[in-house]
Design an enzyme around this catalytic site. Structure first.
Site, mmCIF file in Angstrom:
data_model
loop_
_atom_site.group_PDB
_atom_site.id
_atom_site.type_symbol
_atom_site.label_atom_id
_atom_site.label_comp_id
_atom_site.label_asym_id
_atom_site.label_seq_id
_atom_site.Cartn_x
_atom_site.Cartn_y
_atom_site.Cartn_z
ATOM 1 N N CYS A 72 21.893 24.815 31.171
ATOM 2 C CA CYS A 72 22.478 25.779 30.231
ATOM 3 C C CYS A 72 21.421 26.428 29.338
ATOM 4 O O CYS A 72 21.722 27.359 28.592
ATOM 5 C CB CYS A 72 23.533 25.096 29.374
ATOM 6 S SG CYS A 72 24.809 24.333 30.378
ATOM 7 N N ASN B 236 32.630 27.290 29.959
ATOM 8 C CA ASN B 236 31.176 27.118 29.948
ATOM 9 C C ASN B 236 30.623 27.529 31.317
ATOM 10 O O ASN B 236 30.857 26.838 32.299
ATOM 11 C CB ASN B 236 30.886 25.637 29.637
ATOM 12 C CG ASN B 236 29.412 25.300 29.662
ATOM 13 O OD1 ASN B 236 28.589 26.064 30.169
ATOM 14 N ND2 ASN B 236 29.068 24.146 29.121
ATOM 15 N N HIS C 231 24.809 29.500 23.618
ATOM 16 C CA HIS C 231 25.399 29.079 24.884
ATOM 17 C C HIS C 231 26.859 28.735 24.619
ATOM 18 O O HIS C 231 27.174 27.984 23.689
ATOM 19 C CB HIS C 231 24.619 27.882 25.424
ATOM 20 C CG HIS C 231 25.346 27.139 26.486
ATOM 21 N ND1 HIS C 231 25.888 27.780 27.584
ATOM 22 C CD2 HIS C 231 25.650 25.826 26.622
ATOM 23 C CE1 HIS C 231 26.483 26.884 28.347
ATOM 24 N NE2 HIS C 231 26.361 25.697 27.788
#
Ligand code: UT7
Length: 344
Positions: free
Chosen positions: A128, A299, A269
Site C-alpha cells: 500500500c 482499500n 492511503h
C-alpha cells in the site's frame, strides 16, 4: 583521458538540476460492484459493522476474466490524455503492484497495451506504500536527467488473494488502478519526502509464499507451492498507522520547509476512515481538507492514492498549485510520505 574528462559526460547526463511535476492523472476500476449487503451473503457480517468500523460501503471487483494489466493500462491512458502526452513520448513506466498478472513482471504488458514503444517498464512492490515509493523513485530518474516523461501506475487486484471466508479481512479490500504522468519541469513540485520500512513487523500483514518440500534427488529438495491468502493483525496495523503516518508526514513537511497549515489536501492511503480521521486529528487538519473515497472502493492497496487523487482532480477539488500531503502505509511494514504541488 584525464579523470576530469572521464567525469564530464556523467555530470552532463546525471546532474541537470531538473524539477519534477505531476501533469496528469487517470484511473480505472472494474465494473462489478459488491456492496456491504451483498457481502453479508458471503460472510457473517453487516453493513452496519463494516461502515461504522471502516467507512467502506462498497468495492469494485475484477471479474474472473479481468486482468491487472488491463485496468493499469486504462488508468495510464487516461492520465496521458489529461497530460496531453502521447504513449510514444513515455521514457519509463513504473507499475506499483503486489498482485501482478505474472510474477516476472506486469509492467511490460502495460507498455505493450499502451503502445509506449520507447519506454522501459518495470514493477515495483511496496504494497500500500507502492504509489508513494514509486513517485519518489520516478523523481530520481527525472532529477538526474536520465528520463523526462514517466508514467507511474498504482494498481492492485487483491480480490485474487483475499480469503473470502475470513470476515476480518475480506470486507476491507477492493480492486482498482490509478496513474499519474510525471514530467521534467523547470519548477520542482515534489517538495519533500520521507520513506520508511520495518521488516521486524512483517508478520502483521502478509501475502506470503508457502512452499511444500518437493524432493528432486535423495539429498535435494526444493519448495513448490503458492501464495497464502492475505493474513493481517488488524489492530496492530491500525496502531502502526495511527502512530507512524502523522510522524512521517511531519518529517516530509519539515524537509519541504512547510507547516501543516500550508497543506491544501491530506491524501492518505484509503485503508479505513477511522485511520484517516485519527491522522487528520493528530495533525490538526480539518475534515474538509481530507480526501476520502474509500466508501466506494474500499482499500485498493497501491491504487488507492492515485485513484482518490484522480477523482479529486476531475471533481475540480485539487487545482493547480495546491499542496498535497500524501502518505502510503501497509505491508512490509512500509510507509512514507510525499509532499507535492499539483500541476506544472
Ligand atoms: O493497507 C493496510 C491494510 N490494513 C488495515 O488498514 C487494517 C487496519 N485495521 C483496521 O482497520 C481494523 O482493525 C479492522 C477494521 C480490521 C477491525 O476493526 P477493529 O475495531 O479492530 O475490530 P476487531 O478486530 O477488534 O474485532 C471486533 C469484533 C470481534 O468480535 P469479538 O471478538 O469482539 O466478539 C470480531 O470477531 O468484531 C468482529 N468482527 C466482525 N464482525 C462483523 C471482525 N470482522 C467483522 C466483520 N463483521 N467483518
Amino acid at each position: 583521458m584525464s579523470s576530469e574528462d572521464a567525469m564530464e559526460p556523467m555530470s552532463a547526463q546525471f546532474f541537470t538540476g531538473l524539477g519534477v511535476a505531476i501533469t496528469g492523472s487517470g484511473s480505472a476500476t472494474p465494473e462489478t460492484n459488491l456492496d456491504n449487503a451483498a457481502l453479508s451473503q458471503i460472510v457473517e457480517t453487516s453493513d452496519e459493522w463494516i461502515s461504522t468500523r471502516t467507512g467502506i460501503r462498497q468495492r469494485r471487483l475484477s471479474s474472473a476474466y479481468g486482468s491487472l494489466n488491463e485496468i493499469a493500462a486504462q488508468a495510464a491512458q487516461n492520465a496521458l490524455e489529461m497530460a496531453g502526452v502521447s504513449p510514444q513520448e513515455v521514457d519509463l513506466i513504473i507499475l506499483a503492484t503486489s498482485t501482478p498478472d505474472d510474477l516476472f513482471g506486469t509492467a511490460c504488458l502495460v507498455q505493450a497495451r499502451l503502445g509506449a514503444t520507447k519506454a522501459v517498464a518495470f514493477d515495483l512492490t511496496a504494497a500500500c506504500s507502492g504509489f508513494v515509493f514509486g513517485l519518489v523513485t520516478a523523481a530520481q530518474f527525472i532529477r538526474t536527467g536520465v528520463y523526462q516523461t514517466i508514467v507511474l501506475i498504482g494498481a492492485d487486484v487483491l480480490s485474487r488473494w483475499v480469503d473470502w471466508g475470513d470476515r476480518r479481512t475480506c470486507v476491507l479490500f477492493g480492486d482498482g488502478a490509478g496513474a499519474v504522468v510525471i514530467q521534467a519541469n523547470a519548477r520542482d513540485r515534489l517538495l519533500g519526502f520521507e520513506l520508511r520500512s520495518d521488516g521486524s513487523q512483517n508478520a502483521s500483514l502478509t501475502l506470503a509464499y508457502q512452499g511444500q518440500a518437493h524432493p528432486l534427488l535423495e539429498n535435494l529438495a526444493i519448495a513448490q507451492g503458492t501464495f497464502s491468502p492475505i493474513g493481517m493483525n488488524g489492530q496492530e496495523v491500525y496502531r502502526f498507522a495511527a502512530r507512524q503516518v502523522p510522524e512521517v508526514i511531519e518529517k516530509a513537511l519539515f524537509r519541504a520547509n512547510l507547516s501543516v497549515e500550508q497543506i491544501d489536501w491530506l491524501l492518505l492511503h484509503q485503508a479505513n476512515q477511522r485511520i484517516l480521521d485519527a491522522v487528520a486529528q493528530r495533525l490538526k487538519i480539518p475534515n474538509e481538507k481530507v480526501i476520502s473515497n474509500l466508501a466506494n472502493y474500499g482499500n485498493t492497496s497501491a491504487a488507492s492514492i492515485p485513484l482518490a487523487l484522480d477523482e479529486a482532480v476531475r471533481q475540480g477539488k485539487v487545482q493547480a498549485n495546491h499542496i498535497i500531503a500524501s502518505s502510503g502505509f501497509g505491508a512490509g511494514l512500509s510507509w512514507g510520505s510525499a509532499i507535492f504541488q499539483w500541476g506544472r
